[in-house]
Every structure is written in C-alpha cells, then in structure tokens.
Design a protein around this motif. Structure first.
Motif, PDB file in Angstrom:
ATOM      1  N   VAL A   1      29.702  86.410  18.524  1.00 47.52           N
ATOM      2  CA  VAL A   1      29.571  85.581  19.724  1.00 47.52           C
ATOM      3  C   VAL A   1      29.044  84.191  19.360  1.00 47.52           C
ATOM      4  O   VAL A   1      29.547  83.171  19.839  1.00 47.52           O
ATOM      5  N   VAL A   2      28.048  84.123  18.490  1.00 47.06           N
ATOM      6  CA  VAL A   2      27.501  82.832  18.067  1.00 47.06           C
ATOM      7  C   VAL A   2      28.566  82.027  17.325  1.00 47.06           C
ATOM      8  O   VAL A   2      28.709  80.810  17.547  1.00 47.06           O
ATOM      9  N   LEU A   3      29.348  82.679  16.467  1.00 44.54           N
ATOM     10  CA  LEU A   3      30.423  81.997  15.747  1.00 44.54           C
ATOM     11  C   LEU A   3      31.407  81.370  16.727  1.00 44.54           C
ATOM     12  O   LEU A   3      31.794  80.206  16.576  1.00 44.54           O
ATOM     13  N   TYR A   4      31.818  82.121  17.737  1.00 46.87           N
ATOM     14  CA  TYR A   4      32.758  81.601  18.731  1.00 46.87           C
ATOM     15  C   TYR A   4      32.149  80.468  19.550  1.00 46.87           C
ATOM     16  O   TYR A   4      32.821  79.496  19.863  1.00 46.87           O
ATOM     17  N   ILE A   5      30.884  80.591  19.903  1.00 52.40           N
ATOM     18  CA  ILE A   5      30.227  79.529  20.669  1.00 52.40           C
ATOM     19  C   ILE A   5      30.193  78.250  19.843  1.00 52.40           C
ATOM     20  O   ILE A   5      30.482  77.164  20.343  1.00 52.40           O
ATOM     21  N   VAL A   6      29.860  78.375  18.577  1.00 54.80           N
ATOM     22  CA  VAL A   6      29.805  77.194  17.712  1.00 54.80           C
ATOM     23  C   VAL A   6      31.201  76.612  17.498  1.00 54.80           C
ATOM     24  O   VAL A   6      31.411  75.410  17.643  1.00 54.80           O
ATOM     25  N   TYR A   7      32.180  77.452  17.185  1.00 61.33           N
ATOM     26  CA  TYR A   7      33.519  76.954  16.875  1.00 61.33           C
ATOM     27  C   TYR A   7      34.213  76.365  18.097  1.00 61.33           C
ATOM     28  O   TYR A   7      34.786  75.287  18.042  1.00 61.33           O
ATOM     29  N   PHE A   8      34.185  77.084  19.209  1.00 65.40           N
ATOM     30  CA  PHE A   8      34.907  76.619  20.388  1.00 65.40           C
ATOM     31  C   PHE A   8      34.050  75.764  21.316  1.00 65.40           C
ATOM     32  O   PHE A   8      34.567  74.991  22.106  1.00 65.40           O
ATOM     33  N   GLY A   9      32.744  75.883  21.236  1.00 60.60           N
ATOM     34  CA  GLY A   9      31.874  75.209  22.177  1.00 60.60           C
ATOM     35  C   GLY A   9      31.450  73.817  21.784  1.00 60.60           C
ATOM     36  O   GLY A   9      31.174  72.982  22.635  1.00 60.60           O
ATOM     37  N   ILE A  10      31.391  73.549  20.508  1.00 63.41           N
ATOM     38  CA  ILE A  10      30.953  72.221  20.072  1.00 63.41           C
ATOM     39  C   ILE A  10      32.096  71.249  20.301  1.00 63.41           C
ATOM     40  O   ILE A  10      33.223  71.482  19.879  1.00 63.41           O
ATOM     41  N   GLY A  11      31.794  70.159  20.948  1.00 63.83           N
ATOM     42  CA  GLY A  11      32.836  69.188  21.289  1.00 63.83           C
ATOM     43  C   GLY A  11      33.119  68.199  20.180  1.00 63.83           C
ATOM     44  O   GLY A  11      33.036  66.999  20.387  1.00 63.83           O
ATOM     45  N   ILE A  12      33.436  68.678  18.998  1.00 61.73           N
ATOM     46  CA  ILE A  12      33.759  67.763  17.910  1.00 61.73           C
ATOM     47  C   ILE A  12      35.257  67.508  17.893  1.00 61.73           C
ATOM     48  O   ILE A  12      36.054  68.341  18.309  1.00 61.73           O
ATOM     49  N   ASP A  13      35.622  66.350  17.404  1.00 63.13           N
ATOM     50  CA  ASP A  13      37.030  66.002  17.295  1.00 63.13           C
ATOM     51  C   ASP A  13      37.584  66.696  16.054  1.00 63.13           C
ATOM     52  O   ASP A  13      37.236  66.348  14.935  1.00 63.13           O
ATOM     53  N   ARG A  14      38.446  67.687  16.259  1.00 62.21           N
ATOM     54  CA  ARG A  14      38.995  68.437  15.142  1.00 62.21           C
ATOM     55  C   ARG A  14      40.360  67.914  14.731  1.00 62.21           C
ATOM     56  O   ARG A  14      41.048  68.517  13.937  1.00 62.21           O
ATOM     57  N   SER A  15      40.771  66.824  15.296  1.00 63.52           N
ATOM     58  CA  SER A  15      42.089  66.266  15.029  1.00 63.52           C
ATOM     59  C   SER A  15      42.196  65.827  13.574  1.00 63.52           C
ATOM     60  O   SER A  15      41.275  65.246  13.003  1.00 63.52           O
ATOM     61  N   VAL A  16      43.339  66.083  12.995  1.00 67.95           N
ATOM     62  CA  VAL A  16      43.608  65.636  11.633  1.00 67.95           C
ATOM     63  C   VAL A  16      43.680  64.113  11.606  1.00 67.95           C
ATOM     64  O   VAL A  16      43.360  63.480  10.613  1.00 67.95           O
ATOM     65  N   LEU A  17      44.063  63.538  12.724  1.00 69.51           N
ATOM     66  CA  LEU A  17      44.223  62.089  12.807  1.00 69.51           C
ATOM     67  C   LEU A  17      42.966  61.342  12.391  1.00 69.51           C
ATOM     68  O   LEU A  17      43.030  60.319  11.728  1.00 69.51           O
ATOM     69  N   ARG A  18      41.800  61.861  12.753  1.00 69.45           N
ATOM     70  CA  ARG A  18      40.550  61.168  12.418  1.00 69.45           C
ATOM     71  C   ARG A  18      40.305  61.132  10.920  1.00 69.45           C
ATOM     72  O   ARG A  18      39.510  60.343  10.431  1.00 69.45           O
ATOM     73  N   LEU A  19      40.986  61.984  10.156  1.00 70.06           N
ATOM     74  CA  LEU A  19      40.786  62.048   8.722  1.00 70.06           C
ATOM     75  C   LEU A  19      41.707  61.121   7.930  1.00 70.06           C
ATOM     76  O   LEU A  19      41.550  60.954   6.731  1.00 70.06           O
ATOM     77  N   ILE A  20      42.703  60.540   8.604  1.00 70.89           N
ATOM     78  CA  ILE A  20      43.629  59.633   7.917  1.00 70.89           C
ATOM     79  C   ILE A  20      43.012  58.271   7.830  1.00 70.89           C
ATOM     80  O   ILE A  20      42.542  57.715   8.829  1.00 70.89           O
ATOM     81  N   GLU A  21      43.001  57.722   6.635  1.00 74.48           N
ATOM     82  CA  GLU A  21      42.377  56.419   6.402  1.00 74.48           C
ATOM     83  C   GLU A  21      43.423  55.314   6.406  1.00 74.48           C
ATOM     84  O   GLU A  21      44.415  55.394   5.678  1.00 74.48           O
ATOM     85  N   VAL A  22      43.187  54.290   7.226  1.00 80.89           N
ATOM     86  CA  VAL A  22      44.053  53.133   7.254  1.00 80.89           C
ATOM     87  C   VAL A  22      43.435  52.086   6.334  1.00 80.89           C
ATOM     88  O   VAL A  22      42.235  51.850   6.344  1.00 80.89           O
ATOM     89  N   VAL A  23      44.284  51.446   5.519  1.00 80.63           N
ATOM     90  CA  VAL A  23      43.794  50.430   4.584  1.00 80.63           C
ATOM     91  C   VAL A  23      43.483  49.166   5.381  1.00 80.63           C
ATOM     92  O   VAL A  23      44.327  48.696   6.143  1.00 80.63           O
ATOM     93  N   PRO A  24      42.268  48.623   5.218  1.00 84.83           N
ATOM     94  CA  PRO A  24      41.902  47.404   5.978  1.00 84.83           C
ATOM     95  C   PRO A  24      42.691  46.190   5.530  1.00 84.83           C
ATOM     96  O   PRO A  24      43.189  46.063   4.491  1.00 84.83           O
TER      97      PRO A  24
END
Length: 173
Positions: free
Chosen positions: A150-173
């Motif tokens: 139950v704690v695992l599910y609360i942490v995984y599904f309950g935390i409002g973090i951005d899990r999108s792969v998009l945030r991990l792509i680096e654009v060259v400045p």
C-alpha cells in the motif's frame, strides 16, 4: 541498458523529423456488457529521429529511450512537439563502443520504474497472500507485506512528480 547508458558519451544531435506510427488494437467497449464486443482504436506511437556526428560520420537514429516510446496522449504529444522542433539541437548519448547506438534519454524513467514497481508488487502480493491466508511464514509477515504494498502504491501513484520522458531530453542552448 539504461544504467549502462549513464556512461555513454554526450553528442550534439539535430532533430530530423518526428515520426508517428499508427497501429490498430482491439479493446473491450466500456459499458456494453458483452464480453466479445470489441472496438478498434488506433494507437499512435511517437518517435524523434535525429542525426549526430561521430568521428566524421553522420549517424541517424530514432531510439529515444530504452523501453519507451513517447506518450500517445494528445496533451503529451503537444508538449513534445512544442519542445522538440525539427532542426533543433539536442543532446544524444552515444555508445562509444558501438556509435550507431544512441539514446536521447538514459537512466531510470517512468517505463523502467513501472517495471520495477510491478515486479516488487507481484512479490508483495504473493507474500501478503501466503502470510495472511496461508499463515506462512506468519500472519504478521503477510500483514507487513500488505502495508508495504500500500505504501509503495501511495508513493508511486500519489506523488505528483512529472514522470514524462520529455523532461529528461536536453536541448542544446
């Protein structure tokens, strides 16, 4: 491979095109009450094709991440298209021992994390069943396993973090 790719060499890459692939799948209709009732729907997979220079050669790839295609939700596609534009420079991570292999996202992202959570969940479900219902090794063991699940599910599904792969792509400045 995602962990191994942490040591891959970063290289500037240019986005060549955004690729949409359509494939049809069958899914049960909701609310129809019939088991055999199936509705065809089109699933869109989105990939970014990019090219990079390695020792004087131009190499093209469309591998974005390990175990990951970009989300097919329209809102996510819009965000991806807003951030990733054809001709834009991004960072690709190149395997120095096999330069034809590269990824845009390395490390643990949501798809890989979901696999780990699923595996741990299966173990915890079986541990809870064996402890609570079979009394092996004990009911206390089963109860603790259930609490951890139950704690695992609360942490995984309950935390409002951005899990999108998009945030991990680096654009060259």
């Amino acid at each position: 491979m995602s962990v191994v790719a942490q040591s891959w060499t970063p290289a500037e890459a240019t986005i060549e095109k955004i690729i949409y692939e359509a494939s049809s799948s069958s899914s049960p209709r909701r609310g129809s009450g019939k088991r055999s009732s199936r509705k065809k729907r089109t699933v869109r997979r989105m990939r970014v094709a990019y090219s990079y220079q390695w020792e004087g050669d131009t190499i093209t790839s469309d591998r974005n991440a390990f175990l990951q295609g970009f989300s097919t939700k329209k809102i996510d596609r819009d965000k991806i298209e807003e951030k990733l534009v054809v001709g834009e420079r991004i960072v690709a991570y190149v395997n120095p021992w096999n330069p034809k292999k590269a990824v845009l996202v390395r490390g643990i992202h949501n798809s890989i994390l979901f696999c780990y959570v699923s595996a741990v969940s299966c173990f915890l479900v079986f541990a809870a069943i064996s402890g609570i219902f079979l009394n092996y090794p004990s009911v206390d063991f089963g109860t603790r396993s259930l609490v951890v699940l139950v704690v695992l599910y609360i942490v995984y599904f309950g935390i409002g973090i951005d899990r999108s792969v998009l945030r991990l792509i680096e654009v060259v400045p």
